[in-house]
Design a protein around this motif. Structure first.
Motif, PDB file in Angstrom:
ATOM      1  N   ILE A  84      -8.193  -6.001  -4.197  1.00 14.23           N
ATOM      2  CA  ILE A  84      -6.059  -6.424  -4.363  1.00 14.23           C
ATOM      3  C   ILE A  84      -6.808  -7.483  -3.783  1.00 14.23           C
ATOM      4  N   PHE A 127       1.103  -1.102  -0.097  1.00 14.63           N
ATOM      5  CA  PHE A 127      -0.374  -0.465   0.085  1.00 14.63           C
ATOM      6  C   PHE A 127       0.919   1.141  -0.109  1.00 14.63           C
ATOM      7  N   TYR A 160      -4.240  -4.175  -8.250  1.00 12.76           N
ATOM      8  CA  TYR A 160      -4.936  -3.734  -7.739  1.00 12.76           C
ATOM      9  C   TYR A 160      -6.577  -3.584  -9.259  1.00 12.76           C
ATOM     10  N   TRP A 172       0.491  -7.618  -4.891  1.00 11.50           N
ATOM     11  CA  TRP A 172      -1.106  -7.655  -5.297  1.00 11.50           C
ATOM     12  C   TRP A 172      -1.832  -7.095  -5.941  1.00 11.50           C
ATOM     13  N   LEU A 208      -3.426   5.112  -6.116  1.00 14.75           N
ATOM     14  CA  LEU A 208      -4.579   5.089  -5.439  1.00 14.75           C
ATOM     15  C   LEU A 208      -5.903   5.600  -4.775  1.00 14.75           C
ATOM     16  N   PHE A 238     -11.268  -0.529  -3.990  1.00 14.18           N
ATOM     17  CA  PHE A 238     -10.167  -0.950  -5.070  1.00 14.18           C
ATOM     18  C   PHE A 238      -9.867  -2.669  -4.451  1.00 14.18           C
ATOM     19  N   LEU A 248      -9.874  -0.846   0.587  1.00 14.02           N
ATOM     20  CA  LEU A 248      -9.622  -2.667   0.027  1.00 14.02           C
ATOM     21  C   LEU A 248     -10.654  -3.351   0.058  1.00 14.02           C
TER      22      LEU A 248
END
Length: 121
Positions: free
Chosen positions: A45, A19, A68, A66, A26, A43, A103
């Motif tokens: 993930i 992150f 996204y 991850w 983001l 978002f 998320l």
């Protein structure tokens, strides 16, 4: 809806490491989604490909753990990932998108929402 304690212990470390690398991207995407008239940016993930949202950050190309995907509440309603009877609870739990990133973590059999604060400048 709130951060699940199981999520904190099991996933939060790896999510947070990624992150901090992608937070600015983001945050800008969240702003653009809202500017385009869509409420409640979400978002998704995950470590594998999935059909929700539009791929923004590919884990292989960007060196993240991850993938996204950018989405928003309407898509979650259309896919019935959030049902009408849970809508009010989701909206009440949703945090200020200028300060927090919503998320939706998808990992094998586990899926859950988590709200992570954007790092302060």
């Amino acid at each position: 809806m709130q951060n699940d304690p199981e999520l904190s212990g099991k996933y939060l470390g790896t999510i947070w490491q990624d992150f901090v690398k992608v937070a600015d991207t983001l945050k800008e995407a969240s702003y653009q989604i809202r500017t385009a008239g869509f409420e409640f940016p979400i978002f998704v993930i995950c470590k594998d490909r999935q059909p929700i949202g539009q791929l923004m950050i590919d884990q292989i190309q960007n060196g993240t753990d991850w993938n996204y995907y950018a989405s928003f509440l309407d898509e979650f309603l259309q896919r019935e990932l959030i049902t009408k009877d849970k809508l009010q609870g989701f909206e009440e739990a949703y945090k200020n998108p200028d300060e927090f990133c919503c998320l939706f973590v998808v990992d094998q059999q586990f899926t859950n929402f988590v709200f992570i604060p954007f790092p302060e400048d």
